[in-house]
Design a protein around this motif. Structure first.
Motif, PDB file in Angstrom:
ATOM      1  N   GLY A  42      70.538  -4.577 -37.504  1.00 47.26           N
ATOM      2  CA  GLY A  42      71.843  -5.033 -37.934  1.00 47.26           C
ATOM      3  C   GLY A  42      72.001  -5.228 -39.425  1.00 47.26           C
ATOM      4  N   LEU A  43      70.948  -4.947 -40.164  1.00 50.53           N
ATOM      5  CA  LEU A  43      70.999  -5.151 -41.611  1.00 50.53           C
ATOM      6  C   LEU A  43      70.845  -3.841 -42.350  1.00 50.53           C
ATOM      7  N   GLU A  44      71.142  -3.877 -43.639  1.00 51.08           N
ATOM      8  CA  GLU A  44      70.995  -2.678 -44.460  1.00 51.08           C
ATOM      9  C   GLU A  44      69.530  -2.431 -44.792  1.00 51.08           C
ATOM     10  N   ASP A  90      59.711 -10.897 -42.524  1.00 55.20           N
ATOM     11  CA  ASP A  90      59.212  -9.571 -42.899  1.00 55.20           C
ATOM     12  C   ASP A  90      59.336  -8.575 -41.755  1.00 55.20           C
ATOM     13  N   THR A  91      59.721  -9.050 -40.587  1.00 55.99           N
ATOM     14  CA  THR A  91      59.883  -8.174 -39.434  1.00 55.99           C
ATOM     15  C   THR A  91      60.962  -7.131 -39.700  1.00 55.99           C
ATOM     16  N   ALA A  92      60.602  -5.865 -39.570  1.00 54.76           N
ATOM     17  CA  ALA A  92      61.536  -4.768 -39.843  1.00 54.76           C
ATOM     18  C   ALA A  92      60.831  -3.444 -39.574  1.00 54.76           C
ATOM     19  N   ILE A  93      61.611  -2.384 -39.617  1.00 57.12           N
ATOM     20  CA  ILE A  93      61.029  -1.045 -39.686  1.00 57.12           C
ATOM     21  C   ILE A  93      60.820  -0.739 -41.164  1.00 57.12           C
ATOM     22  N   TYR A  94      59.634  -0.307 -41.495  1.00 59.05           N
ATOM     23  CA  TYR A  94      59.293   0.011 -42.885  1.00 59.05           C
ATOM     24  C   TYR A  94      59.287   1.529 -43.064  1.00 59.05           C
TER      25      TYR A  94
END
Length: 126
Positions: A42-44, A90-94
């Motif tokens: 849901g974020l940029e 820090d959870t995200a797709i990198y």
């Protein structure tokens, strides 16, 4: 045509460390500017870190400075992102991305980069 493949993501706990890899095939990364971005649901897509092709200067977002380290291994045609002191946020797709012509003022913007990997998931749990 360069292809970038990220690896090294996973499920870890708060305070743990991970090392992400961005391996390139098709072209050499040694003279290209390579950046890491991340995107949470849901974020940029946000800038994380970058290493310049000329001079090897590195820059970091304020949120990861002092905890993450970007480095390259030219012999392996790979750029790494060492993540330490991980936080839940820090959870995200990198994603890693590369550019042959990035200028200093544009390093933090996704539109600067021509080539992208498919991403690797990092999940930090408590």
């Amino acid at each position: 045509q360069i292809q970038l493949v990220e690896s090294g993501g996973g499920l870890v706990q708060v305070g743990d460390s991970l090392r992400l890899s961005c391996a390139a095939t098709g072209e050499t990364l040694s003279r290209q500017t390579v950046a890491w971005f991340r995107q949470a649901p849901g974020l940029e897509r946000d800038f994380v870190a970058v290493i310049r092709g000329t001079g090897g200067h590195t820059y970091y977002s304020d949120s990861v400075k002092g905890r993450f380290t970007i480095a390259r291994d030219n012999a392996k045609n790979t750029v790494y992102l060492q993540l330490s002191g991980l936080k839940i946020e820090d959870t995200a797709i990198y994603y890693c991305a590369a550019s042959k012509s990035a200028i200093l003022s544009s390093l933090r913007f996704p539109r600067t980069y021509d080539n992208w990997g498919q991403g690797t998931q990092v999940t930090v749990s408590s």
